[in-house]
Write a protein that holds these residues in place. Structure first.
Motif, PDB file in Angstrom:
ATOM      1  N   GLU A 251      -6.054  15.474 -53.182  1.00 57.01           N
ATOM      2  CA  GLU A 251      -4.968  14.976 -52.329  1.00 57.01           C
ATOM      3  C   GLU A 251      -4.154  16.134 -51.744  1.00 57.01           C
ATOM      4  OE1 GLU A 251      -0.829  12.426 -52.642  1.00 57.01           O
ATOM      5  OE2 GLU A 251      -2.344  12.154 -54.206  1.00 57.01           O
ATOM      6  N   ALA A 252      -3.823  17.110 -52.586  1.00 52.85           N
ATOM      7  CA  ALA A 252      -3.050  18.258 -52.107  1.00 52.85           C
ATOM      8  C   ALA A 252      -3.835  19.056 -51.065  1.00 52.85           C
ATOM      9  CB  ALA A 252      -2.666  19.159 -53.286  1.00 52.85           C
ATOM     10  N   ALA A 253      -5.132  19.219 -51.285  1.00 55.29           N
ATOM     11  CA  ALA A 253      -5.960  19.952 -50.321  1.00 55.29           C
ATOM     12  C   ALA A 253      -6.011  19.213 -48.985  1.00 55.29           C
ATOM     13  CB  ALA A 253      -7.363  20.152 -50.879  1.00 55.29           C
ATOM     14  N   ALA A 254      -6.154  17.897 -49.028  1.00 57.26           N
ATOM     15  CA  ALA A 254      -6.193  17.112 -47.786  1.00 57.26           C
ATOM     16  C   ALA A 254      -4.848  17.171 -47.064  1.00 57.26           C
ATOM     17  CB  ALA A 254      -6.585  15.674 -48.089  1.00 57.26           C
TER      18      ALA A 254
ATOM     19  N   GLN B 160     -11.106   7.164 -52.972  1.00 58.47           N
ATOM     20  CA  GLN B 160     -10.083   6.110 -53.030  1.00 58.47           C
ATOM     21  C   GLN B 160      -8.668   6.688 -52.999  1.00 58.47           C
ATOM     22  OE1 GLN B 160     -10.485   2.710 -52.806  1.00 58.47           O
ATOM     23  NE2 GLN B 160     -12.532   3.424 -52.250  1.00 58.47           N
ATOM     24  N   ARG B 161      -8.462   7.834 -53.631  1.00 61.35           N
ATOM     25  CA  ARG B 161      -7.141   8.472 -53.588  1.00 61.35           C
ATOM     26  C   ARG B 161      -6.784   8.842 -52.150  1.00 61.35           C
ATOM     27  NH1 ARG B 161      -3.652  11.732 -56.850  1.00 61.35           N
ATOM     28  NH2 ARG B 161      -4.398  10.408 -58.548  1.00 61.35           N
ATOM     29  N   LEU B 162      -7.740   9.425 -51.429  1.00 56.22           N
ATOM     30  CA  LEU B 162      -7.474   9.817 -50.041  1.00 56.22           C
ATOM     31  C   LEU B 162      -7.228   8.597 -49.158  1.00 56.22           C
ATOM     32  CD1 LEU B 162     -10.009  12.737 -49.497  1.00 56.22           C
ATOM     33  CD2 LEU B 162      -7.570  12.881 -49.996  1.00 56.22           C
ATOM     34  N   ILE B 163      -7.974   7.526 -49.372  1.00 48.73           N
ATOM     35  CA  ILE B 163      -7.762   6.298 -48.594  1.00 48.73           C
ATOM     36  C   ILE B 163      -6.364   5.744 -48.848  1.00 48.73           C
ATOM     37  CG2 ILE B 163      -8.460   3.872 -48.386  1.00 48.73           C
ATOM     38  CD1 ILE B 163     -11.372   4.837 -48.847  1.00 48.73           C
ATOM     39  N   LYS B 164      -5.984   5.653 -50.111  1.00 53.07           N
ATOM     40  CA  LYS B 164      -4.661   5.088 -50.454  1.00 53.07           C
ATOM     41  C   LYS B 164      -3.516   5.921 -49.903  1.00 53.07           C
ATOM     42  CE  LYS B 164      -6.150   2.611 -54.539  1.00 53.07           C
ATOM     43  NZ  LYS B 164      -6.291   2.594 -55.990  1.00 53.07           N
ATOM     44  N   GLN B 165      -3.721   7.226 -49.792  1.00 50.08           N
ATOM     45  CA  GLN B 165      -2.671   8.103 -49.284  1.00 50.08           C
ATOM     46  C   GLN B 165      -2.739   8.277 -47.765  1.00 50.08           C
ATOM     47  OE1 GLN B 165      -0.198   9.135 -51.198  1.00 50.08           O
ATOM     48  NE2 GLN B 165      -1.176   8.064 -52.904  1.00 50.08           N
ATOM     49  N   GLY B 166      -3.700   7.620 -47.111  1.00 43.94           N
ATOM     50  CA  GLY B 166      -3.841   7.742 -45.661  1.00 43.94           C
ATOM     51  C   GLY B 166      -4.354   9.101 -45.208  1.00 43.94           C
TER      52      GLY B 166
END
Length: 199
Positions: free
Chosen positions: A114-117, A149-155
């Motif tokens: 998430e942090a990298a994205a 799924q983490r990336l999807i949930k965080q947009g």
């Protein structure tokens, strides 16, 4: 070969998704003869029209990569590449502690992804290459799915491509499952090294 942390025998999580009956597509798909309408090419990097900033992409001819392709991806300068280890320290004497260690490691990996994205890393490599006697590999299918799924949930899903470098993908079914659960490409290390050893 990286052993799966959830299974006592080889087969891993993708075995759960295996068909128990024969199913045939009619007519069969043929990417060579139907090249006009189908391709195996994959564009790695931020997706145009969905993410802010530059959307340069790296196009690879197949979602199945070899170790030398991974090296080329990591050494190129056009896109930013972040490598994340998907390992954890197992506790063989205590099943509850082992489960807690796995969940903690999975959360760490997802937070790192998430942090990298968020920081606009174009390609995120999830790797169990450094597996050892002390560190076991988290199940590659679970890691790919949880990160996706983490990336999807965080947009943030269109900000980065996920590439899984693993020794756990031993068959086309394993690779298909990892791709189906969110990876853009897979580097099946054990397949490559087995082929190199045999030929």
């Amino acid at each position: 070969l990286a052993p799966n942390a959830l299974a006592r025998d080889e087969g891993g999580m993708s075995r759960y998704f295996s068909q128990r009956f024969a199913q045939v597509t009619n007519p069969p798909l043929d990417s060579i003869r139907e090249a006009d309408g189908m391709t195996l090419r994959v564009a790695l990097g931020r997706k145009p029209n969905f993410s802010d900033g530059s959307t340069r992409q790296l196009v690879v001819q197949s979602p199945i990569l070899q170790p030398q392709h991974m090296l080329q991806i990591e050494e190129q300068k056009a896109l930013r590449v972040e490598r994340i280890n998907t390992l954890y320290q197992p506790d063989f004497g205590n099943a509850e502690q082992n489960e807690a260690n796995m969940l903690e490691a999975l959360e760490r990996v997802c937070s790192h992804v998430e942090a990298a994205a968020r920081n606009n890393w174009d390609i995120i490599v999830l790797s169990d290459r450094e597996v050892s006697h002390q560190y076991a590999a988290l199940p590659a299918l679970l890691v790919a799915s949880a990160a996706n799924q983490r990336l999807i949930k965080q947009g943030l899903r269109f900000n980065s491509s996920l590439v899984v470098e693993t020794g756990q993908a031993c068959s086309t079914h394993d690779i298909a499952c990892i791709l189906g659960f969110g990876a853009s490409a897979v580097c099946p290390l054990s397949v490559y090294y087995r082929a190199q050893e045999l030929y």
